[in-house]
Design an enzyme around this catalytic site. Sequence first.
Site, PDB file in Angstrom:
ATOM      1  N   ARG A 101       0.714  -1.024   0.010  1.00  0.00           N
ATOM      2  CA  ARG A 101       0.026   0.197  -0.008  1.00  0.00           C
ATOM      3  C   ARG A 101       0.792   1.128   0.091  1.00  0.00           C
ATOM      4  NH1 ARG A 101      -2.660  -0.107   6.128  1.00  0.00           N
ATOM      5  NH2 ARG A 101      -0.714   0.281   7.181  1.00  0.00           N
ATOM      6  N   CYS A 120       2.734   8.355  -6.141  1.00  0.00           N
ATOM      7  CA  CYS A 120       3.578   9.597  -5.990  1.00  0.00           C
ATOM      8  C   CYS A 120       2.608  10.718  -5.803  1.00  0.00           C
ATOM      9  CB  CYS A 120       4.659   9.931  -6.982  1.00  0.00           C
ATOM     10  SG  CYS A 120       4.946  11.719  -7.320  1.00  0.00           S
ATOM     11  N   GLU A 136      -3.288   7.731   6.972  1.00  0.00           N
ATOM     12  CA  GLU A 136      -1.895   7.900   7.332  1.00  0.00           C
ATOM     13  C   GLU A 136      -0.757   8.319   6.412  1.00  0.00           C
ATOM     14  OE1 GLU A 136      -0.887   4.335   9.588  1.00  0.00           O
ATOM     15  OE2 GLU A 136      -1.924   4.803  11.336  1.00  0.00           O
ATOM     16  N   CYS A 196       9.193  11.439  -2.003  1.00  0.00           N
ATOM     17  CA  CYS A 196       9.276  10.651  -3.567  1.00  0.00           C
ATOM     18  C   CYS A 196      10.611  11.317  -4.410  1.00  0.00           C
ATOM     19  CB  CYS A 196       7.962  10.709  -4.176  1.00  0.00           C
ATOM     20  SG  CYS A 196       8.265   9.827  -5.889  1.00  0.00           S
ATOM     21  N   CYS A 218       8.716  14.584  -9.232  1.00  0.00           N
ATOM     22  CA  CYS A 218       8.962  15.199  -8.087  1.00  0.00           C
ATOM     23  C   CYS A 218      10.220  16.148  -8.345  1.00  0.00           C
ATOM     24  CB  CYS A 218       9.297  14.378  -6.942  1.00  0.00           C
ATOM     25  SG  CYS A 218       7.909  13.613  -6.382  1.00  0.00           S
ATOM     26  N   GLU A 223      -8.399   4.928  15.200  1.00  0.00           N
ATOM     27  CA  GLU A 223      -8.217   3.631  15.258  1.00  0.00           C
ATOM     28  C   GLU A 223      -7.343   3.369  16.769  1.00  0.00           C
ATOM     29  OE1 GLU A 223      -5.372   2.333  12.097  1.00  0.00           O
ATOM     30  OE2 GLU A 223      -6.680   3.162  10.609  1.00  0.00           O
ATOM     31  N   TRP A 276       2.743  -5.152  13.635  1.00  0.00           N
ATOM     32  CA  TRP A 276       3.838  -4.528  13.138  1.00  0.00           C
ATOM     33  C   TRP A 276       5.051  -4.147  14.237  1.00  0.00           C
ATOM     34  CZ3 TRP A 276       3.873   0.050  15.706  1.00  0.00           C
ATOM     35  CH2 TRP A 276       2.499   0.544  16.076  1.00  0.00           C
TER      36      TRP A 276
END
Length: 685
Positions: free
Chosen positions: A120, A124, A159, A168, A173, A314, A322
Site C-alpha cells: 500500500r 507519488c 496515514e 518521493c 518530483c 483507530e 507490526w
Amino acid sequence: MNHPQYAHPNPERVFPMFYYGCDYYPEHRPESFWEEDARRMQEAGFNVVRIGEFAWARIEPTEGRYDWGWLDRAIETLYRYGMRVVLGTPTAAPPPWLVAAHPEILPVDMYRRVRHAGSRRHYCPNSPTYQEYTRRIVTALAERYGADERVIGWQIDNEFGCHDTGRCYCDVCAARFREWLRERYGTPEALNEAWGTVFWSAVYRSWDEIPLPWAAPAEHNPAHLLDFLRFGTDSFRRYQQLQIDILRERAPGQFITHNYMPFPSRELDFYDLAAPLDFVSWDNYHFYGATPALVAATHDLYWGMKARNYWVMEQQVSQVNWAPYNPVFRPGEVGLKVWQAVAHGADGILYFAWRSTTRGAEIYHSGLLDYDNRPTRGYEEARQIGQALPRLAPYLEGSTPPAEVAILHDYASRWSLDIQPHNRDLADDETFRRALMGPYEALWARNVPVHILRAAPETDLSAYKLVILPALNLVGPELARRLGDYVQGGGTLIATARTGFKDESGRVPGQPPGYLAELLGVKVAEFDSLPPDRRNSVRFVYGPIGSVPVSLWMEVLQPTGARPLAVYEGDFYAGKPAATVLAQGRGRALYVGVLAGAEFYGPLLDWLLPQLGIHSPLATPEGVEAKVRVGPRGRVLFLLNHNDRPARVFLPTPATDVVTGERWAGERELGAREVRVLLIATGPQ
Ligand code: GLA
Ligand code: ZN
C-alpha cells in the site's frame, strides 16, 4: 432504527456528542456476515463505523466501472442498527489495474529505485496521472454519498507518510521541487545564499542544476535536505487539497478528517496537513517501548494540532502485528487506553479493527472478534464502555482538557536534528524525545496538564503561565520576538538544549541559542557530544536538590546576564553553568543546556511551579494519572491506574462516579489498570 443516543451532527458543530465504534471491512467477508456484525456492534453501543479506505478495487473493479451495490447495502445495514458511516477515500491503495496502465504513478526512493505495488501507499502525490484518477474516484464517491445522511464524514486517504512514504524522488518530483524552490527563493543566487552552497562548491547557476537529494557519496547540504522535507509536506498538502475541494463542493454537510500516526511520527509536517481539516484524528497504538506518558503526550499533540477535541480513528484492541514485540492487552487495558484518550480530549473512539483478518498482511493483528468470528476479551471491554458512555456523554459535550503549561513543537526542528544528530545515540529523534519527555514526564507524574502546540509566531501563548521549548532547533527572528513578548509580559519560558541553534533556513545565526541568546541571557560556549560511557552530573544552585546524572549532550554555558540555576559537577567544566535563569520584564527565561529526564525536571518544576501559581489537580501515586475535562455541565476527573497492581488514591473532596453513581471521598483503592470517572463539580466551569 435510529440509534437512541445520538443525533445527526450539524456541519457547524462537529462534536454534538460522543462517537463510538469501529473500523470495519465489509468487503473482507461474505454479505451474510453483515447483519450479525451490525447487531453486535449495536450491542456494544456503537454509533459510528469507518469503512472503505482500502476498498478501491471493490468500488471500481475496472477503470470507469463502479460496483456500488455492496457499499450501498453495507451502509444501509449499519444504519439500520443505528450506526452512521465515516467513508475513507481509498487513495492509499491504488488498484492493480491502475498501476498496470500507469506505472508512472509509483513512488521512487533516494536510490532512484521504484517502490513497487503489492502492498500500500504505492503512489507519488505529484503524479498528474494519479491526481487525475484520485479526482475521479473521490468525485464518484462524493456524488453518490455526499448528501447521504447515513454518512457523517470522510477520512482522506490513510496515514499520509506511513511506511516512510513522505518523500518521493521521481523525475516529476524533481521538476516540481525546482519550481517549488523558484517560488520560495526567487533567484538561484538567493537560494545559494540561504543554503550556503559555496560550501563544497555546490553553487547552482540555474534551477535545472539542482538535484533532488538522491543518494550521494557524502552528507548532503542540510538546508537542501530540510527544504526537500518541506517540499514533501507541500506535495501532500496539495494532493490532499484536491480531495478536500471535491468533498467541500459535493459533501458540504459532512466533516473531513485524516488519521495521523503516534509519536514519534514525523514523516510530514502534520500541522500543515491538518490546517484545512474539520478536526484531526490519530491511530492510538501503544507500541512496544511506549509508555503511558508518551501516549498521553501524543494525545496532547493531536489535541494541540487544532487546539480542539479530536478522534481516535483507530483504537488498539489488543496486539498489533507490526511492532518488534506484540504483547496482548492485559485485562482492563482497553478501558485504560480508551478513557485516557477521552480524558485528553477525544470525542470519538473507533476500534481497529472489528474482526481479525484471516488473509492479508495483517493476519496477526487483533480485532474485537477473532478468526472464528467470536467476541474477544476486547469486545467485552468495549461493550462495557459502550454501556457507560451514555451516562458520561452529556458531561463530555463541549468539554475540553484545560492547561496552563504549553510545550511548543515543530516538525522542521525535529527534521533538522534528524539530519545532523551530532551524536549517534541522539539520532532518530532521540534529542527531541529526551527534550520533550524530560519535562513532560515530570509534569505528567504531577498531573499538571499540558497543551502541545505548534511552535509558530502566530500561536497564542497568552493563556499559559509556562512555555517549554524542547530542542526547538530552528528559531527565526519572528518567533524569537514573539517569545520575548511572552516573557516580557509575564510568562516563564524554559528553553532546552539545542534550541535556537539554526534559523528557519537552517543557517546558524551566531553562537547558540542564536536569536534567543539575548532573551535567555546566555551563550553556548561549547556543546560536548559524548558517548554513553562518559557521564557527568549537575546540581542545582537552589534548594535541597542533590546531583542529577546527565549524558550524551552537555552544553557549557556562558551567562551574558543570566545567573546559574544548575552547574556541572565533573570534567573540565565543573562549576560552570548547565542551566540558567534570567528575569526579563515581568517574566523569566530559563535555559537548560543538558538533555535531562524527569529526575532533573521534577526538582526544577517543584521549585518553579508554585512560584507560577500552577498546581496539580490531585496528587496520585506513581503510575496513576489524574486528568480533568471541563465543560458546561461540570468538571470530570479521570483516575487512570496504569499500574499492573492496585494503587490507593486520596480524594480530598467528595465526588460522584459518573458510571456507577457511587459517592467517592477520602482514600479508595484503584485496581490494576482500573479507571474511575468522577464528577467533581457540576454546572458551567
Ligand atoms: C495503521 C493503519 C491501519 C492498520 C493499522 C494496524 O494505523 O492505518 O490500516 O495498518 O495501522 O495497526
Ligand atoms: Zn514523485
